[in-house]
Design an enzyme around this catalytic site. Structure first.
Site, PDB file in Angstrom:
ATOM      1  N   ASP A   1     -46.798   8.985  28.440  1.00 56.35           N
ATOM      2  CA  ASP A   1     -46.350   8.257  27.691  1.00 56.35           C
ATOM      3  C   ASP A   1     -47.083   8.193  26.090  1.00 56.35           C
ATOM      4  OD1 ASP A   1     -44.167   6.481  27.418  1.00 56.35           O
ATOM      5  OD2 ASP A   1     -45.382   4.821  28.008  1.00 56.35           O
TER       6      ASP A   1
ATOM      7  N   HIS B   1     -42.764  13.071  29.695  1.00 59.39           N
ATOM      8  CA  HIS B   1     -42.607  11.792  28.903  1.00 59.39           C
ATOM      9  C   HIS B   1     -43.196  12.052  26.921  1.00 59.39           C
ATOM     10  CE1 HIS B   1     -41.668   7.402  28.960  1.00 59.39           C
ATOM     11  NE2 HIS B   1     -42.064   7.244  28.769  1.00 59.39           N
TER      12      HIS B   1
ATOM     13  N   HIS C   1     -47.674   5.547  16.899  1.00 59.40           N
ATOM     14  CA  HIS C   1     -47.211   4.422  15.863  1.00 59.40           C
ATOM     15  C   HIS C   1     -47.816   4.593  14.567  1.00 59.40           C
ATOM     16  CE1 HIS C   1     -43.952   1.952  18.805  1.00 59.40           C
ATOM     17  NE2 HIS C   1     -45.364   2.246  19.887  1.00 59.40           N
TER      18      HIS C   1
HETATM   19 ZN    ZN Z   1     -41.059   3.028  29.027  1.00 56.31          ZN
END
Ligand code: ZN
Length: 424
Positions: free
Chosen positions: A305, A60, A309
């Protein structure tokens, strides 16, 4: 050039290996793992005092390319990956444009081959434009190289669309990866809905927003017989639902992130946007349930994850900042601290959760040091403490672990027998 990694503690959960051994990689493939290998014409790395493991695999990762190269690129994201001991990452589909058609998948694979430091396995979108309306061309995406499909960042709200995706993916032999969140229950939420959101006066994201969709998708996985993979599971109820479904024979797997393993929502009192992610940090009871799920095998894999940014985007008030933090460069050390040193699981099991298990779940040809697979290897130093600090290899710098003292830093990473990262 061949590579000999000598004198390390080789741990390979795929073949129950844990011993002081040498590892030889020839022509990019694992050739031999044995006591004292003699080889001529090889680059030799002395791994005394280090552990030598199959390269980690992240199920991920948000690489942000194409379209948001100010946040991260395939080049910078994979540099971050190898700096964390990862040799393969699965790239989420919510780029701009999203990876909902063959041309985008092919672009990602080509750019990774050109400028990537590790292997990149694209994940395709479930729906066209991630809009949740019509299915993307799933067979095309599979044929182009996608290893799973997901609208991650958003759930698939339409249950019929989810059912169809599961049915198609059964034929294609890939999982549907679900971001489980009914945002109708969130209404502007920025952190977990509970004591601390009330105390801090912030909008909440209830555990139920995750648990209701996990419950639905487990039912859809049961009636379709498909493989459902729940992304970044974060609540006690979701752990229970996966455990019960698996016991009933449903083909469901799940991953958890290092930040949900290590941190609770009390940390948000600092108002640091380094702690703003979705799903949000949860209270201690949920965190404990995740640890129990890891200990009893309900949790199949640890995934980062990694959601970079730009500094300016995150350098605003908590309410206004986008969700997402980076994770590739600290994941192993954080899990080593919180799972192994705190005796939730043993070291071989942690390595399995981050290499062999992710490979198995997405059917990737790596995650093992048995002879012949690609020579993807990571070396970790488990004893020397270090402080997690920016700058990172990632273009982004927002990590919830900045300032923490950790043990378990990656010190060397080889992909296909080629050294891609070295801390010396
Ligand atoms: Zn997600």
């Amino acid at each position: 050039m061949n590579l000999l990694i000598a004198n390390g503690r080789v741990i390979d959960p795929s073949q129950q290996l844990d011993a002081k051994l040498d590892l030889l990689i020839e022509d990019g493939l694992v050739a031999r793992v044995h006591k004292r290998i003699k080889a001529n014409d090889v680059e030799t790395i002395d791994a005394s005092g280090l552990v030598v493991v199959p390269g980690l695999i992240d199920l991920h990762t948000h690489l942000r390319e194409p379209g948001q190269e100010h946040k991260e690129t395939i080049a910078s994201g994979t540099r971050a990956a190898v700096a964390g001991g990862y040799t393969a990452v699965c790239a989420m589909a919510n780029t701009v444009p999203p990876n909902d058609e063959r041309a985008v998948t092919e672009m990602i694979i080509a750019e990774a081959a050109r400028n990537g430091s590790c292997r990149v396995y694209p994940i395709g979108a479930v729906s066209k434009g991630l809009k949740g309306e019509a299915l993307a061309e799933l067979a095309d995406l599979r044929a182009a190289g996608c290893v799973g499909v997901s609208d991650d960042g958003k759930p698939v709200y339409n249950a019929q669309l989810m059912r169809r995706a599961l049915e198609y993916c059964t034929m294609l032999g890939i999982p549907v990866i679900a971001h489980e969140e009914d945002a109708n229950l969130n209404e502007g939420g920025v952190m977990h809905e509970g004591y601390y959101s009330t105390l801090l006066g912030m909008g909440g994201i209830p555990a139920a927003s995750e648990e209701t969709l996990v419950a639905r998708d487990v039912i859809l996985a049961r009636i379709t017989g498909a493989h459902l993979h729940v992304a970044h599971l974060s609540t006690a109820g979701a752990v229970d639902a996966v455990r019960a479904a698996r016991a009933a024979g449903v083909n469901v797997t799940c991953e958890v992130t290092p930040h949900h393993i290590a941190l609770g929502d009390d940390a948000v009192r600092s108002f640091s946007t380094n702690l703003k992610m979705n799903p949000p940090l949860r209270p201690e009871g949920h965190r404990r349930a995740i640890l129990e799920g890891i200990a009893d095998g309900t949790v199949n894999a640890i995934a980062t994850d990694h959601a970079p940014h730009h500094f300016d985007e995150k350098n605003v008030e908590f309410d206004l900042a986008p969700f997402g933090v980076i994770g590739l460069e600290t994941a192993f050390a954080v899990c080593h601290e919180h799972l192994v040193r705190k005796k939730v699981i043993g070291l071989p099991r942690l390595i399995e959760l981050m290499s062999a298990a992710p490979a198995r779940i997405f059917r990737l040809p790596c995650g093992t040091l048995a002879p012949r697979p690609p020579g993807d290897v990571a070396l970790f130093d488990l004893t020397t403490p270090f402080e997690a600090q920016a700058p990172f290899q990632s273009k982004a710098s927002k990590s919830p672990f900045i300032g923490r003292t950790l043990r378990g830093r990656a010190v060397g990473t080889a992909v296909g027998g080629v050294v891609k990262y070295s801390r010396t």
